[in-house]
Write a protein that holds these residues in place. Sequence first.
Motif, mmCIF file in Angstrom:
data_model
loop_
_atom_site.group_PDB
_atom_site.id
_atom_site.type_symbol
_atom_site.label_atom_id
_atom_site.label_comp_id
_atom_site.label_asym_id
_atom_site.label_seq_id
_atom_site.Cartn_x
_atom_site.Cartn_y
_atom_site.Cartn_z
ATOM 1 N N CYS A 1 20.918 29.436 -51.887
ATOM 2 C CA CYS A 1 22.079 29.868 -51.106
ATOM 3 C C CYS A 1 22.027 31.342 -50.747
ATOM 4 C CB CYS A 1 23.362 29.531 -51.864
ATOM 5 S SG CYS A 1 23.483 27.767 -52.214
ATOM 6 N N CYS B 1 20.089 32.990 -46.292
ATOM 7 C CA CYS B 1 20.633 33.469 -45.012
ATOM 8 C C CYS B 1 21.702 34.529 -45.207
ATOM 9 C CB CYS B 1 21.232 32.317 -44.224
ATOM 10 S SG CYS B 1 20.131 30.908 -44.080
ATOM 11 N N HIS B 2 22.295 34.562 -46.378
ATOM 12 C CA HIS B 2 23.338 35.541 -46.659
ATOM 13 C C HIS B 2 23.314 35.815 -48.158
ATOM 14 C CE1 HIS B 2 25.352 31.887 -47.938
ATOM 15 N NE2 HIS B 2 25.370 31.428 -46.696
ATOM 16 N N HIS C 1 36.267 30.171 -53.213
ATOM 17 C CA HIS C 1 36.998 28.982 -52.750
ATOM 18 C C HIS C 1 37.504 28.144 -53.911
ATOM 19 C CE1 HIS C 1 35.997 29.744 -48.683
ATOM 20 N NE2 HIS C 1 34.720 29.460 -48.766
ATOM 21 N N ARG D 1 28.950 21.860 -45.182
ATOM 22 C CA ARG D 1 28.300 22.554 -44.064
ATOM 23 C C ARG D 1 27.028 23.260 -44.521
ATOM 24 N NH1 ARG D 1 30.761 26.872 -41.653
ATOM 25 N NH2 ARG D 1 32.109 27.226 -43.424
ATOM 26 N N MET D 2 27.039 23.821 -45.748
ATOM 27 C CA MET D 2 25.919 24.649 -46.199
ATOM 28 C C MET D 2 24.769 23.850 -46.815
ATOM 29 S SD MET D 2 26.505 27.629 -45.302
ATOM 30 C CE MET D 2 27.930 27.986 -44.283
HETATM 31 C C1 HEC Z 1 19.971 28.342 -43.164
HETATM 32 C C2 HEC Z 1 20.882 29.435 -43.514
HETATM 33 C C3 HEC Z 1 21.940 29.223 -44.585
HETATM 34 C C4 HEC Z 1 21.767 28.728 -45.854
HETATM 35 C C5 HEC Z 1 20.464 28.254 -46.509
HETATM 36 C C6 HEC Z 1 23.070 28.772 -46.479
HETATM 37 N N1 HEC Z 1 23.995 29.285 -45.634
HETATM 38 FE FE1 HEC Z 1 25.942 29.700 -46.081
HETATM 39 N N2 HEC Z 1 26.186 30.452 -44.197
HETATM 40 C C7 HEC Z 1 25.238 30.492 -43.207
HETATM 41 C C8 HEC Z 1 25.828 31.070 -42.004
HETATM 42 C C9 HEC Z 1 25.094 31.285 -40.693
HETATM 43 C C10 HEC Z 1 27.180 31.357 -42.318
HETATM 44 C C11 HEC Z 1 28.259 31.971 -41.409
HETATM 45 C C12 HEC Z 1 28.750 30.954 -40.401
HETATM 46 C C13 HEC Z 1 29.521 29.823 -41.002
HETATM 47 O O1 HEC Z 1 30.460 30.050 -41.807
HETATM 48 O O2 HEC Z 1 29.176 28.658 -40.720
HETATM 49 C C14 HEC Z 1 27.369 30.978 -43.699
HETATM 50 C C15 HEC Z 1 28.542 31.145 -44.388
HETATM 51 C C16 HEC Z 1 28.749 30.824 -45.713
HETATM 52 C C17 HEC Z 1 29.979 31.051 -46.424
HETATM 53 C C18 HEC Z 1 31.210 31.738 -45.858
HETATM 54 C C19 HEC Z 1 32.013 30.766 -45.035
HETATM 55 C C20 HEC Z 1 32.983 30.003 -45.872
HETATM 56 O O3 HEC Z 1 33.366 28.883 -45.472
HETATM 57 O O4 HEC Z 1 33.369 30.499 -46.942
HETATM 58 C C21 HEC Z 1 29.806 30.548 -47.687
HETATM 59 C C22 HEC Z 1 30.788 30.571 -48.828
HETATM 60 C C23 HEC Z 1 28.459 29.995 -47.746
HETATM 61 N N3 HEC Z 1 27.839 30.182 -46.530
HETATM 62 C C24 HEC Z 1 27.926 29.366 -48.839
HETATM 63 C C25 HEC Z 1 26.636 28.864 -48.910
HETATM 64 C C26 HEC Z 1 26.103 28.120 -50.048
HETATM 65 C C27 HEC Z 1 26.873 27.791 -51.314
HETATM 66 C C28 HEC Z 1 24.803 27.837 -49.741
HETATM 67 C C29 HEC Z 1 23.807 27.045 -50.597
HETATM 68 C C30 HEC Z 1 24.076 25.621 -50.752
HETATM 69 C C31 HEC Z 1 24.521 28.379 -48.411
HETATM 70 N N4 HEC Z 1 25.667 28.981 -47.949
HETATM 71 C C32 HEC Z 1 23.291 28.319 -47.777
HETATM 72 C C33 HEC Z 1 23.927 30.118 -43.329
HETATM 73 C C34 HEC Z 1 23.358 29.576 -44.456
#
Ligand code: HEC
Length: 94
Positions: free
Chosen positions: A47, A50-51, A59, A70-71
């Motif tokens: 996780c 990308c960020h 949450h 979504r993630m």
């Molecule tokens: C391929 C890239 C990518 C990966 C891997 C990724 N993310 Fe994200 N994530 C993003 C992007 C781009 C955003 C901002 C846009 C959005 O919110 O959709 C984001 C936003 C978020 C946010 C802020 C938005 C919110 O709803 O709180 C959270 C929390 C988050 N990611 C959690 C996770 C977690 C937990 C994982 C691992 C399972 C993960 N991300 C893996 C690309 C990624």
Amino acid sequence: MKRLLISGILLTAFLTSCGPKSHAVTGPKYTAAEQLLQGKTVFENSCNKCHMLPDPKKHDDQRWIRTLSRMAPRAKLTDHQHQMVYDYLISEND
Ligand code: HEC
């Protein structure tokens, strides 16, 4: 012999067509310490690509269901990993 072969092929076709289906995460499932630790490891390794690693406290349980659905595909998690990460996150957010 030929008969056995045909039933073997049929069985394989049957098994592959009825493979495990994708199950959406709708609540906690893995709660043993060992599994939570595995969820933590998957989380920390997947996780932050990308960020920055999000704070589990960001949450509540319901919002994590939505955010993770979504993630998880973005992080290419299996359903099993998705579930373990979810259970880890909600064990840390209270
Ligand atoms: C391929 C890239 C990518 C990966 C891997 C990724 N993310 Fe994200 N994530 C993003 C992007 C781009 C955003 C901002 C846009 C959005 O919110 O959709 C984001 C936003 C978020 C946010 C802020 C938005 C919110 O709803 O709180 C959270 C929390 C988050 N990611 C959690 C996770 C977690 C937990 C994982 C691992 C399972 C993960 N991300 C893996 C690309 C990624």
